[in-house]
Scaffold this motif. Structure first.
Motif, PDB file in Angstrom:
ATOM      1  N   GLU A 236       0.823  -1.217   0.000  1.00  0.00           N
ATOM      2  CA  GLU A 236       0.000   0.000   0.000  1.00  0.00           C
ATOM      3  C   GLU A 236       0.850   1.258   0.000  1.00  0.00           C
ATOM      4  OE1 GLU A 236      -3.413   0.392   2.418  1.00  0.00           O
ATOM      5  OE2 GLU A 236      -3.813  -1.767   2.409  1.00  0.00           O
TER       6      GLU A 236
ATOM      7  N   ARG B 265      -5.695  11.945   3.476  1.00  0.00           N
ATOM      8  CA  ARG B 265      -6.698  10.890   3.667  1.00  0.00           C
ATOM      9  C   ARG B 265      -6.040   9.537   3.896  1.00  0.00           C
ATOM     10  NH1 ARG B 265     -10.953  11.795  -1.057  1.00  0.00           N
ATOM     11  NH2 ARG B 265     -11.675  13.826  -0.411  1.00  0.00           N
ATOM     12  N   LEU B 266      -5.026   9.247   3.103  1.00  0.00           N
ATOM     13  CA  LEU B 266      -4.327   7.975   3.260  1.00  0.00           C
ATOM     14  C   LEU B 266      -3.660   7.866   4.628  1.00  0.00           C
ATOM     15  CD1 LEU B 266      -2.688   7.687  -0.274  1.00  0.00           C
ATOM     16  CD2 LEU B 266      -4.483   6.228   0.648  1.00  0.00           C
TER      17      LEU B 266
ATOM     18  N   ILE C  44      -4.483   9.475   7.441  1.00  0.00           N
ATOM     19  CA  ILE C  44      -5.507   9.370   8.487  1.00  0.00           C
ATOM     20  C   ILE C  44      -6.128   7.970   8.480  1.00  0.00           C
ATOM     21  CG2 ILE C  44      -7.787  10.201   9.193  1.00  0.00           C
ATOM     22  CD1 ILE C  44      -6.861  13.006   8.270  1.00  0.00           C
ATOM     23  N   GLY C  45      -6.441   7.470   7.293  1.00  0.00           N
ATOM     24  CA  GLY C  45      -7.008   6.127   7.192  1.00  0.00           C
ATOM     25  C   GLY C  45      -6.059   5.058   7.710  1.00  0.00           C
ATOM     26  N   GLY C  46      -4.787   5.189   7.396  1.00  0.00           N
ATOM     27  CA  GLY C  46      -3.802   4.237   7.881  1.00  0.00           C
ATOM     28  C   GLY C  46      -3.651   4.277   9.382  1.00  0.00           C
ATOM     29  N   ARG C  47      -3.652   5.478   9.936  1.00  0.00           N
ATOM     30  CA  ARG C  47      -3.527   5.635  11.397  1.00  0.00           C
ATOM     31  C   ARG C  47      -4.746   5.028  12.099  1.00  0.00           C
ATOM     32  NH1 ARG C  47       0.965   6.259  14.007  1.00  0.00           N
ATOM     33  NH2 ARG C  47       1.768   7.809  12.586  1.00  0.00           N
ATOM     34  N   GLU C  48      -5.942   5.293  11.558  1.00  0.00           N
ATOM     35  CA  GLU C  48      -7.159   4.736  12.153  1.00  0.00           C
ATOM     36  C   GLU C  48      -7.181   3.211  12.056  1.00  0.00           C
ATOM     37  OE1 GLU C  48     -10.416   6.689  10.250  1.00  0.00           O
ATOM     38  OE2 GLU C  48     -10.144   8.527  11.405  1.00  0.00           O
ATOM     39  N   ALA C  49      -6.741   2.665  10.926  1.00  0.00           N
ATOM     40  CA  ALA C  49      -6.702   1.211  10.770  1.00  0.00           C
ATOM     41  C   ALA C  49      -5.722   0.587  11.763  1.00  0.00           C
ATOM     42  CB  ALA C  49      -6.304   0.846   9.341  1.00  0.00           C
TER      43      ALA C  49
ATOM     44  N   SER D 225      -7.344   0.721  15.265  1.00  0.00           N
ATOM     45  CA  SER D 225      -8.435  -0.249  15.439  1.00  0.00           C
ATOM     46  C   SER D 225      -7.892  -1.675  15.509  1.00  0.00           C
ATOM     47  CB  SER D 225      -9.457  -0.117  14.316  1.00  0.00           C
ATOM     48  OG  SER D 225      -8.905  -0.517  13.086  1.00  0.00           O
TER      49      SER D 225
END
Length: 155
Positions: free
Chosen positions: A105, A120-121, A123-128, A131
């Motif tokens: 990725e 966006r990438l 933030i999305g990676g950090r959230e993933a 979680s």
């Protein structure tokens, strides 16, 4: 067994503390290097032919900060994958699968220049990542409570 519980409970805190320290260190590198740069950033400027140079400088500075954030996220992912030590259905350890997916990725987004998409990438990676760690810690707590039903009270 209690030491292992404490270790898993502290995984999220350790990563969070590490990120906080790194963000504090980043602030030191964000400042200007010379007095001219300091004045140039904070004084109102008139439009002239050097605006293109200034825009290029700002774009490079922003790119450098997002690059640092991306590297920090990648390192955090590699650190977090240490805890995924069981094999999948093919016999490959999940740690290796997750690391390969993260690498793929990051390589696909390597030459992305749009700041909105990059943000966006990130933030999305950090959230993933958060979680995944939360789910891992929750599963570990569940297994511990299942093994020791007498010690099921929350601390």
């Amino acid at each position: 067994m209690v030491g292992r519980v404490q270790e898993w409970r502290c995984v999220w805190n350790w990563i969070h503390r590490r990120n906080w320290r790194c963000s504090q260190q980043r602030l030191l590198h964000d400042g200007p290097d010379t007095v001219e740069e300091l004045l140039d950033r904070h004084l109102v400027k008139t439009k002239n032919k050097n605006d293109n140079d200034h825009d290029e400088f700002e774009n490079r500075r922003k790119l450098t900060s997002t690059r640092r954030e991306a590297l920090s996220l990648y390192r955090d992912i590699l650190r977090a994958t240490r805890f995924f030590v069981w094999p999948d259905s093919r016999g490959v350890i999940w740690r290796d699968v997750l690391r390969q997916n993260a690498r793929t990725e990051f390589e696909q987004a390597r030459f992305e220049t749009d700041p909105e998409i990059v943000t966006r990438l990130l933030i999305g990676g950090r959230e993933a990542l958060h979680s995944a760690i939360d789910k891992l810690a929750e599963k570990h707590r569940h297994h511990i409570q299942k093994d020791n039903p007498s010690d099921s009270h929350p601390r």
